[in-house]
Write a protein that holds these residues in place. Structure first.
Motif, PDB file in Angstrom:
ATOM      1  N   LEU A   1       0.830  -1.203   0.000  1.00 36.49           N
ATOM      2  CA  LEU A   1       0.000   0.000   0.000  1.00 36.49           C
ATOM      3  C   LEU A   1       0.864   1.252   0.000  1.00 36.49           C
ATOM      4  O   LEU A   1       0.630   2.190  -0.781  1.00 36.49           O
ATOM      5  CB  LEU A   1      -0.913  -0.004   1.240  1.00 36.49           C
ATOM      6  CG  LEU A   1      -1.796   1.242   1.406  1.00 36.49           C
ATOM      7  CD1 LEU A   1      -2.778   1.384   0.255  1.00 36.49           C
ATOM      8  CD2 LEU A   1      -2.549   1.203   2.733  1.00 36.49           C
ATOM      9  N   ARG A   2       1.862   1.263   0.860  1.00 43.95           N
ATOM     10  CA  ARG A   2       2.721   2.440   0.925  1.00 43.95           C
ATOM     11  C   ARG A   2       3.425   2.687  -0.408  1.00 43.95           C
ATOM     12  O   ARG A   2       3.541   3.826  -0.868  1.00 43.95           O
ATOM     13  CB  ARG A   2       3.756   2.251   2.038  1.00 43.95           C
ATOM     14  CG  ARG A   2       4.573   3.487   2.324  1.00 43.95           C
ATOM     15  CD  ARG A   2       5.761   3.126   3.199  1.00 43.95           C
ATOM     16  NE  ARG A   2       6.510   4.286   3.634  1.00 43.95           N
ATOM     17  CZ  ARG A   2       7.654   4.219   4.302  1.00 43.95           C
ATOM     18  NH1 ARG A   2       8.156   3.035   4.643  1.00 43.95           N
ATOM     19  NH2 ARG A   2       8.282   5.314   4.636  1.00 43.95           N
TER      20      ARG A   2
ATOM     21  N   ALA B   1      -4.732  -4.007  -0.862  1.00 38.32           N
ATOM     22  CA  ALA B   1      -4.103  -3.913   0.462  1.00 38.32           C
ATOM     23  C   ALA B   1      -4.931  -4.662   1.505  1.00 38.32           C
ATOM     24  O   ALA B   1      -4.377  -5.314   2.403  1.00 38.32           O
ATOM     25  CB  ALA B   1      -3.913  -2.455   0.867  1.00 38.32           C
TER      26      ALA B   1
ATOM     27  N   GLU C   1      -3.031  -5.987   4.812  1.00 40.84           N
ATOM     28  CA  GLU C   1      -2.363  -4.772   5.285  1.00 40.84           C
ATOM     29  C   GLU C   1      -3.319  -3.827   5.993  1.00 40.84           C
ATOM     30  O   GLU C   1      -2.898  -2.964   6.758  1.00 40.84           O
ATOM     31  CB  GLU C   1      -1.735  -4.020   4.104  1.00 40.84           C
ATOM     32  CG  GLU C   1      -0.481  -4.624   3.529  1.00 40.84           C
ATOM     33  CD  GLU C   1       0.110  -3.695   2.474  1.00 40.84           C
ATOM     34  OE1 GLU C   1       0.814  -2.741   2.847  1.00 40.84           O
ATOM     35  OE2 GLU C   1      -0.160  -3.911   1.275  1.00 40.84           O
TER      36      GLU C   1
ATOM     37  N   THR D   1       3.064   7.744   3.335  1.00 34.37           N
ATOM     38  CA  THR D   1       3.390   7.053   4.586  1.00 34.37           C
ATOM     39  C   THR D   1       2.401   7.423   5.683  1.00 34.37           C
ATOM     40  O   THR D   1       1.913   6.551   6.416  1.00 34.37           O
ATOM     41  CB  THR D   1       4.826   7.418   5.026  1.00 34.37           C
ATOM     42  OG1 THR D   1       5.727   7.003   4.003  1.00 34.37           O
ATOM     43  CG2 THR D   1       5.187   6.740   6.336  1.00 34.37           C
TER      44      THR D   1
ATOM     45  N   THR E   1      -0.904   5.775   5.027  1.00 26.96           N
ATOM     46  CA  THR E   1      -0.792   4.323   5.247  1.00 26.96           C
ATOM     47  C   THR E   1      -0.821   4.004   6.735  1.00 26.96           C
ATOM     48  O   THR E   1      -1.529   3.096   7.178  1.00 26.96           O
ATOM     49  CB  THR E   1       0.502   3.787   4.610  1.00 26.96           C
ATOM     50  OG1 THR E   1       0.484   4.088   3.221  1.00 26.96           O
ATOM     51  CG2 THR E   1       0.638   2.275   4.808  1.00 26.96           C
TER      52      THR E   1
ATOM     53  N   THR F   1      -3.623   1.871   8.603  1.00 23.45           N
ATOM     54  CA  THR F   1      -3.242   0.623   9.260  1.00 23.45           C
ATOM     55  C   THR F   1      -3.849   0.533  10.658  1.00 23.45           C
ATOM     56  O   THR F   1      -4.252  -0.535  11.103  1.00 23.45           O
ATOM     57  CB  THR F   1      -1.699   0.535   9.336  1.00 23.45           C
ATOM     58  OG1 THR F   1      -1.185   0.696   8.016  1.00 23.45           O
ATOM     59  CG2 THR F   1      -1.244  -0.792   9.901  1.00 23.45           C
TER      60      THR F   1
END
Lengths: 219, 219
Positions: free
Chosen positions: B95-96, B152, B157, B196, B199, B203
């Protein structure tokens, strides 16, 4: 503009006491800038003319030409004036609360009709002077908001080396993106959701400044 | 526009084989839209005229008037044409990585000079037709990117009920905010940093859809 006088009397400018807050110069400025905002709200950039502003403000148009030169000068002064207030970011006791309250203010200012901030952003694509002044205003507003991140660090909510500006941009950008560029319908949940997402990311170190130029290794 | 013919021959429109991809109609459209992009890149919205586009495209201006009516029609068709490609979001395996690659593409498109996407966004403040078409293009692009979030989730993720659109907006909005509205100098780290941060937030469940309309209790 052909009838703009070439040799204008400089008395108003030289007359120092006249420029004190609340003096005639300040009063004329307030009237003219009110008129710019009103014209902008009603007609947008297209409808903004030196003559229309002077008439609405009840000020002689040579005064408007002398002091603001053109429409770009008027727009820049409206934006500079917006930065002269004593606005401070919300202080609710938590980072998430502060960012939510900040986003609520932003959303409100962008969805009200007419929205002067929206009109000024649109105008900043037309006038370099307005674009420069808009940039100064953004810079001022984000700088004032940094204290909100400082307080969260002091409360232990955030890692000490959090980059305040990046966090503030992350928290507020979705509102401008949706309401100014994507033109989606206002969502009352958006201010809180964007604030929550940025707070969560900040809490886990997403905006930590990398030590000595290294890439953050948070993922 | 006073000399715009009232009764236009309908042959070109009725001539079905002519409209096939690669046919004369498609060729004329490609030439005209290329000319619109070139004029927009060189002169911005201000310099965009039906006559200038026709001359640059080497197409008779009555053809341009008949098919696109006005500058708003030309802009809308450029934006609609941009959505007719087979673009797909990056597929890097994480994903990142996907969001960083996506943001790199966005940043590149906004900092190149002239930037047609920037010029079209500016134009969308001038023309309702362009604004509507710009909105369709955003919608199409974000819809195409949703698969990136789906992948993702499949890889484990992200939480299964992640709101793909909110995540994508959070990841990309800082680039548009900085480069289009704030007009800050391009920062080569920005695409990766914004990816980032989004993400990390995703998360830990920042974009999880609340169950049965409840507020998310992630904080």
């Amino acid at each position: 503009m052909t009838d703009l006088p070439e040799d204008l009397p400089e008395r108003a400018r030289a007359d120092a006491p006249d420029r004190r807050p609340g003096g005639r110069t300040a009063r004329v400025r307030a009237q003219v800038l009110d008129a710019v905002r009103a014209e902008l709200g009603e007609h947008g950039y297209e409808g903004l003319t030196m003559e229309g502003v002077a008439a609405r403000a009840g000020v002689h148009r040579t005064t408007v030409y002398r002091r603001w030169q053109d429409v770009g000068g008027l727009l820049a002064d409206v934006l500079d004036a917006a930065g002269e207030d004593d606005w401070r970011p919300p202080d609710t006791g938590s980072l998430r609360g502060d960012l939510t309250a900040l986003n609520d203010e932003i959303q409100e200012s962008l969805v009200v009709r007419p929205s002067i901030p929206q009109a000024l952003m649109a105008a900043s694509f037309r006038s370099t002077q307005a674009a420069d002044a808009q940039q100064r205003l953004w810079e001022d507003r984000y700088a004032r908001c940094e204290i909100l991140v400082g307080r969260a660090v002091e409360r232990g909510e955030l890692p000490p080396h959090t980059d305040a500006r990046r966090l503030l941009i992350a928290a507020t950008a979705p509102l401008y993106h949706q309401l100014v560029l994507l033109r989606t319908a206002p969502d009352p949940q958006l201010p809180g959701q964007a604030a929550t997402a940025a707070t969560l990311a900040a809490t886990v170190g997403a905006f930590a400044r990398p030590a000595s130029g290294e890439e953050p290794d948070t993922l």
